[in-house]
Design a protein around this motif. Structure first.
Motif, short mmCIF file in Angstrom:
data_model
loop_
_atom_site.label_atom_id
_atom_site.label_comp_id
_atom_site.label_asym_id
_atom_site.label_seq_id
_atom_site.Cartn_x
_atom_site.Cartn_y
_atom_site.Cartn_z
N UNK A 150 0.84 -1.19 0.00
CA UNK A 150 0.00 0.00 0.00
C UNK A 150 0.87 1.24 0.00
N UNK A 151 0.27 2.34 -0.43
CA UNK A 151 0.91 3.65 -0.37
C UNK A 151 0.02 4.58 0.43
N UNK A 152 0.62 5.29 1.38
CA UNK A 152 -0.10 6.21 2.25
C UNK A 152 0.39 7.63 2.03
N UNK A 153 -0.55 8.60 2.01
CA UNK A 153 -0.09 9.98 1.98
C UNK A 153 0.14 10.46 3.41
N UNK A 154 0.46 11.73 3.56
CA UNK A 154 0.80 12.26 4.88
C UNK A 154 -0.37 12.21 5.85
N UNK A 155 -1.59 12.18 5.31
CA UNK A 155 -2.78 12.11 6.17
C UNK A 155 -3.20 10.68 6.47
N UNK A 156 -2.47 9.71 5.91
CA UNK A 156 -2.80 8.31 6.14
C UNK A 156 -3.83 7.75 5.18
N UNK A 157 -4.09 8.45 4.07
CA UNK A 157 -5.03 7.93 3.07
C UNK A 157 -4.35 6.86 2.22
N UNK A 158 -5.14 5.87 1.86
CA UNK A 158 -4.65 4.82 0.97
C UNK A 158 -4.65 5.34 -0.45
#
Length: 439
Positions: A150-158
């Motif tokens: 998975x890849x997460x952005x800084x806000x923890x979104x997938x």
């Protein structure tokens, strides 16, 4: 307009010129209705797919894709239509009229009527065959690998998640898109937040084991950077190591059992002589370092051969177990070690104990065995007794620093054995210490 000219001042662009731009562009321009059927296509479709525009009208994009690809893209496009949103970068394989595969990148915007109802989409297709096939292969590998990714952005979104990751979270691809890991896995997200702090501090992100729904995962987060070298997210691999951990636990348990077998006497459950030798040398080393005395008691069951001859070996084994149990239960301190020295002999190691204390302890052990009142018709007392030899090592004794520990231990055991022999010669059922004039 930015140049200050009014719309009426600009030259008219006739329809023929506009169509000429559309039909001779490098991109294929199209429109589809709400059911996905082409209602208008530019002539570029002939260059891309080898079909005349008239043949394409009324058909859907999926009619020109291989079956498996058609299902994949139809699913993605169905989600887009359900949300009535624009899209871009939808990579798909198409089959030309000559049977060759061409890879297109599709983008589009929704069209609505005056009542706000979706009537279709208008968009473009661009030929990216030189790069697209590679992209599709990588996407397929990413999505189908058994390792959860998975890849997460800084806000923890997938931002991205493959099938294995969606299975781990027990959610559909549609539910996964844009979901917050903090909602799905609150405790885990806290750990990844810490990882962002580590990256900003210039520290390498460590891997960690995470327990999730009774499964154990080895996670490896890697920081993602943008063109300005700023951290924009994390790429995380989740390797299920549950089976490995279970196997390691079983192996550890097996090793523990083997270790117990290696250290324990199978008949009495006491420590065996091998373990006793190591323990005694450790205690000697500690006694010398700390400057405290160390005593040992060597106990032997009186007339044990006669006991076996009269009652049988099975009763003899039961007798050994009873004596072992009594010696262990008679210990004053947990650090006092009881082991089976061999045959009917037992060794008791008494750390921080001088000769007077050891004699008192040995006498108490002897009395406790007498209190068992185990019948022994071949003994003068008619019940089971033991004799004990005591030896003490004093730290103040002149011990050469070059003397090996095993020699010191051997000498101490020899003194206890000599004392035991003296106790036997003096009538048994008694305690003797060597040297007898020690203080």
């Amino acid at each position: 307009m930015n140049d200050g000219k009014r719309q009426s001042d600009l030259p008219d662009v006739d329809e023929k010129h506009l169509l000429d731009l559309l039909h001779h562009n490098s991109d294929w321009v199209w429109e589809v209705d709400a059911q996905g059927r082409y209602t208008w296509v530019s002539g570029v479709v002939h260059d891309l797919l080898g079909y005349e525009p008239g043949y394409v009208i009324g058909r859907t994009p999926f009619d020109f894709m291989p079956p498996g690809e058609a299902e994949r893209v139809a699913g993605a496009f169905g989600e887009i239509v359900s949300q009535q949103r624009a899209f871009s970068g939808l990579v798909n394989r198409n089959m030309r009229a000559d049977g060759q595969i061409v890879v297109l990148e599709t983008s589009g915007i929704p069209l609505f009527n005056d009542r706000g109802e979706l009537t279709g989409y208008r968009g473009i297709d661009r030929n990216i065959s030189n790069l697209g096939e590679r992209v599709l292969q990588l996407e397929t590998i990413y999505d189908t690998t058994p390792v959860a990714l998975c890849m997460l952005d800084l806000d923890g979104r997938l931002v991205m998640s493959n099938k294995a990751m969606n299975g781990l979270l027990n959610i559909s691809p549609e539910e996964a898109a844009g979901s917050l890991l903090g909602h799905l896995m609150p405790d885990v997200w806290q750990q990844f937040q810490d990882d962002f702090f580590l990256v900003e501090s210039g520290v390498i992100i460590p891997g960690r084991e995470i327990i999730w729904r009774d499964r154990c995962f080895d996670t490896q987060p890697v920081a993602l950077y943008n063109a300005s070298n700023r951290v924009v997210g994390l790429s995380v691999t989740w390797v299920d190591i549950t089976a490995r951990r279970e196997a390691e636990q079983k192996l550890a348990s097996a090793n523990q059992v083997l270790q117990q077998y290696a250290q324990r006497d199978h008949l009495t459950g006491l420590y065996n002589r091998r373990y006793m030798d190591e323990r005694l040398m450790n205690e000697i080393n500690q006694a010398v370092e700390d400057g405290f005395p160390l005593s040992v008691c060597l106990a032997d069951i009186d007339y044990f051969k006669r006991y076996n001859d009269n009652y049988g070996h099975q009763s003899g084994d039961n007798c050994l177990r009873a004596v072992a149990k009594a010696l262990v239960s008679s210990r004053r301190r947990p650090e006092d070690n009881v082991s089976r020295y061999g045959g009917e002999e037992f060794l008791v190691i008494l750390p921080r104990t001088d000769q007077a204390q050891a004699l008192a302890e040995a006498e108490r052990l002897r009395e406790n065995i007498n209190a068992l009142m185990l019948p022994h018709v071949a003994s003068p007392t008619h019940y089971l007794t033991i004799s004990i030899g005591v030896a003490t090592l004093y730290a103040c004794e002149s011990l050469s620093p070059d003397t090996p520990l095993h020699m010191i231990a051997s000498g101490l055991i020899h003194q206890a054995d000599t004392a035991l022999y003296a106790a036997k010669n003096r009538g048994r059922n008694q305690v003797v210490a060597m040297p007898e004039n020690a203080s």
